[in-house]
Design an enzyme around this catalytic site. Structure first.
Site, PDB file in Angstrom:
ATOM      1  N   TRP A 151     -11.472   0.432   4.451  1.00 15.23           N
ATOM      2  CA  TRP A 151     -10.728  -0.118   5.588  1.00 15.23           C
ATOM      3  C   TRP A 151     -11.240   0.472   6.904  1.00 15.23           C
ATOM      4  O   TRP A 151     -11.173   1.684   7.108  1.00 15.23           O
ATOM      5  CB  TRP A 151      -9.231   0.198   5.443  1.00 15.23           C
ATOM      6  CG  TRP A 151      -8.654  -0.435   4.222  1.00 15.23           C
ATOM      7  CD1 TRP A 151      -8.210  -1.714   4.101  1.00 15.23           C
ATOM      8  CD2 TRP A 151      -8.473   0.175   2.938  1.00 15.23           C
ATOM      9  NE1 TRP A 151      -7.766  -1.945   2.827  1.00 15.23           N
ATOM     10  CE2 TRP A 151      -7.914  -0.807   2.088  1.00 15.23           C
ATOM     11  CE3 TRP A 151      -8.732   1.438   2.420  1.00 15.23           C
ATOM     12  CZ2 TRP A 151      -7.604  -0.562   0.755  1.00 15.23           C
ATOM     13  CZ3 TRP A 151      -8.434   1.691   1.090  1.00 15.23           C
ATOM     14  CH2 TRP A 151      -7.876   0.691   0.276  1.00 15.23           C
ATOM     15  N   HIS A 166      -3.488  -2.757   6.266  1.00 12.79           N
ATOM     16  CA  HIS A 166      -2.979  -3.667   5.235  1.00 12.79           C
ATOM     17  C   HIS A 166      -1.453  -3.556   5.183  1.00 12.79           C
ATOM     18  O   HIS A 166      -0.865  -2.699   5.863  1.00 12.79           O
ATOM     19  CB  HIS A 166      -3.605  -3.383   3.865  1.00 12.79           C
ATOM     20  CG  HIS A 166      -3.589  -1.927   3.450  1.00 12.79           C
ATOM     21  ND1 HIS A 166      -4.142  -1.476   2.285  1.00 12.79           N
ATOM     22  CD2 HIS A 166      -3.073  -0.808   4.053  1.00 12.79           C
ATOM     23  CE1 HIS A 166      -3.983  -0.158   2.186  1.00 12.79           C
ATOM     24  NE2 HIS A 166      -3.339   0.262   3.235  1.00 12.79           N
ATOM     25  N   ARG A 192      -8.114  -4.643  11.668  1.00 15.36           N
ATOM     26  CA  ARG A 192      -9.301  -3.905  11.208  1.00 15.36           C
ATOM     27  C   ARG A 192     -10.373  -3.899  12.275  1.00 15.36           C
ATOM     28  O   ARG A 192     -10.591  -4.916  12.945  1.00 15.36           O
ATOM     29  CB  ARG A 192      -9.843  -4.510   9.910  1.00 15.36           C
ATOM     30  CG  ARG A 192      -8.916  -4.179   8.779  1.00 15.36           C
ATOM     31  CD  ARG A 192      -9.513  -4.323   7.427  1.00 15.36           C
ATOM     32  NE  ARG A 192      -8.419  -4.387   6.456  1.00 15.36           N
ATOM     33  CZ  ARG A 192      -8.532  -4.875   5.242  1.00 15.36           C
ATOM     34  NH1 ARG A 192      -9.686  -5.328   4.819  1.00 15.36           N
ATOM     35  NH2 ARG A 192      -7.490  -4.891   4.445  1.00 15.36           N
ATOM     36  N   GLN A 206      -1.348 -10.556   6.279  1.00 20.42           N
ATOM     37  CA  GLN A 206      -1.373 -10.415   4.825  1.00 20.42           C
ATOM     38  C   GLN A 206       0.034 -10.623   4.300  1.00 20.42           C
ATOM     39  O   GLN A 206       0.994 -10.561   5.061  1.00 20.42           O
ATOM     40  CB  GLN A 206      -1.784  -8.986   4.431  1.00 20.42           C
ATOM     41  CG  GLN A 206      -3.255  -8.698   4.486  1.00 20.42           C
ATOM     42  CD  GLN A 206      -3.591  -7.380   3.786  1.00 20.42           C
ATOM     43  OE1 GLN A 206      -2.734  -6.527   3.582  1.00 20.42           O
ATOM     44  NE2 GLN A 206      -4.847  -7.222   3.409  1.00 20.42           N
ATOM     45  N   VAL A 249      -3.751   1.116  -7.497  1.00 19.89           N
ATOM     46  CA  VAL A 249      -3.408   0.423  -8.747  1.00 19.89           C
ATOM     47  C   VAL A 249      -4.340   0.873  -9.877  1.00 19.89           C
ATOM     48  O   VAL A 249      -5.469   1.294  -9.641  1.00 19.89           O
ATOM     49  CB  VAL A 249      -3.500  -1.127  -8.590  1.00 19.89           C
ATOM     50  CG1 VAL A 249      -2.316  -1.651  -7.823  1.00 19.89           C
ATOM     51  CG2 VAL A 249      -4.817  -1.537  -7.934  1.00 19.89           C
ATOM     52  N   ALA A 291       1.479  -4.925  -8.179  1.00 17.08           N
ATOM     53  CA  ALA A 291       1.438  -5.127  -6.726  1.00 17.08           C
ATOM     54  C   ALA A 291       0.273  -6.063  -6.421  1.00 17.08           C
ATOM     55  O   ALA A 291      -0.669  -6.164  -7.224  1.00 17.08           O
ATOM     56  CB  ALA A 291       1.231  -3.796  -6.011  1.00 17.08           C
TER      57      ALA A 291
HETATM   58  N1  DAH Z   1      -4.241  -3.693   0.414  1.00 16.61           N
HETATM   59  C1  DAH Z   1      -5.413  -4.311  -0.144  1.00 16.61           C
HETATM   60  C2  DAH Z   1      -6.348  -4.711   0.989  1.00 16.61           C
HETATM   61  O1  DAH Z   1      -5.902  -4.925   2.064  1.00 16.61           O
HETATM   62  C3  DAH Z   1      -5.046  -5.515  -0.947  1.00 16.61           C
HETATM   63  C4  DAH Z   1      -4.363  -5.152  -2.183  1.00 16.61           C
HETATM   64  C5  DAH Z   1      -5.063  -4.948  -3.360  1.00 16.61           C
HETATM   65  C6  DAH Z   1      -2.995  -4.966  -2.218  1.00 16.61           C
HETATM   66  C7  DAH Z   1      -4.438  -4.592  -4.529  1.00 16.61           C
HETATM   67  C8  DAH Z   1      -2.331  -4.593  -3.392  1.00 16.61           C
HETATM   68  C9  DAH Z   1      -3.096  -4.417  -4.539  1.00 16.61           C
HETATM   69  O2  DAH Z   1      -1.025  -4.421  -3.463  1.00 16.61           O
HETATM   70  O3  DAH Z   1      -2.450  -4.085  -5.693  1.00 16.61           O
HETATM   71  O4  DAH Z   1      -7.510  -4.819   0.770  1.00 16.61           O
END
Ligand code: DAH
Length: 323
Positions: A151, A166, A192, A206, A249, A291
């Protein structure tokens, strides 16, 4: 001579279009230097018999013309054309004022919220200015962890704050304050520090999803996300999960959806990492959950076949009025 004058003025009076024109005609005929006035004045030079005869005719014509002037004048001051300016036709269709409407991203967000609400999810939000703790640490991304490179972050100078990269930090914020089981989605703006192009912008939306329970599994995730896409795209869709990596995760997936014969990568997802549960005070031996996080613009672009993300922020009415 007298009859010619009479006919001329009768014609003029008939043709007069307004009060001003009529009064001008009256002046030319009966005014101090009017044509008929002149004739009446010249009568005194005639001999007795002729004067009497012509005098009678001339006076007769004068009366007739005066009556005609009077009648026509009444029409201008009293009649319909004059009154028409005060008319209101209550049956005429009105002029519709221009009405605003919701932005396409707001429409898509609302639609997503409704679909998830129908499956028992609550809509939650969180701050756009975040702490390092929630944006990274609580999500199993400690300081100096190489995954932070995923990020490109806008840091707020001299403050220990950043613009959230995010919507995932709201997972930790919500779990800290609420006990499981739970089902939430979190739509919101993210930032970003990236170059912009047709598919990237420095700001974007998002929506995050989180479901935690005693026995929530990846199978539940696949079922729920399939149902979501089915309702969102209003057609049967094939969904595929590919192994992927996100620090918060384990296991992590990339979610692909088949549209018009092509597999499109749509969101990241996975089973909530035990370290995230520990961080918010849940016992990872008692709880499990999934998630996911998806780009709102990306979903809108696929649904409406929009080829440039920057259109959403261009304020171009030719684009916006199509929604
Ligand atoms: N937060 C991640 C992003 O912005 C996206 C994401 C991936 C969210 C996996 C999640 C997850 O909750 O389980 O790239």
């Amino acid at each position: 001579m007298l009859n010619k004058i009479k006919e001329k003025f009768i014609k003029d009076i008939r043709q007069a279009k307004d009060l001003k024109e009529l009064e001008e005609i009256c002046r030319c005929c009966l005014g101090r230097k009017g044509e008929l006035t002149k004739i009446l004045r010249s009568l005194k030079d005639l001999s007795g018999e002729e004067r009497k005869e012509k005098g009678q005719i001339a006076n007769q014509i004068k009366k007739e013309l005066e009556n005609l002037f009077q009648e026509k004048k009444l029409r201008f001051t009293n009649d319909l054309p004059h009154r028409q300016t005060n008319w209101i036709d209550v049956t005429a269709p009105g002029i519709l004022p221009d009405q605003g409407h919701l932005h396409p991203l707001t429409l898509v967000q609302k639609e997503i919220e409704e679909i998830f609400q129908s499956m028992g999810f609550s809509v939650v939000d969180g701050p756009e200015v975040e702490t390092e703790q929630y944006n990274f640490n609580a999500l199993n991304v400690p300081k100096d962890h190489p995954a932070r490179d995923l990020w490109d972050t806008f840091w707020l100078k001299d403050l220990d704050l950043l613009l959230r990269t995010h919507t995932s930090p709201v997972q930790a914020r919500y779990m800290e304050k609420n006990n499981p089981p739970l089902r939430i989605i979190v739509p919101g703006r993210c930032f970003r520090h990236e170059a912009t192009d047709a598919t990237h912008d420095v700001q974007f939306y998002q929506f995050e999803g989180l479901m935690v329970g005693k026995k929530v599994s990846a199978v539940n995730f696949k079922g729920i996300i399939e149902e979501f896409f089915k309702q969102f795209f209003k057609s049967d869709v094939k969904v595929r999960l590919r192994p992927s990596y996100f620090p918060f995760v384990e296991p992590g997936f990339e979610v692909d959806v088949k549209r018009n014969g092509d597999w499109l990568e749509i969101m990241g997802a996975g089973m909530v990492h035990p370290n995230v549960f520990k961080e918010v005070g849940y016992n990872p031996n008692n709880w499990q959950g999934f998630a996911f996080g998806a780009g709102l613009e990306r979903l809108a672009m696929i649904k409406y076949q929009i080829d440039d993300i920057r259109l959403f922020y261009s304020s171009d009415l030719r684009f916006l009025n199509q929604f």
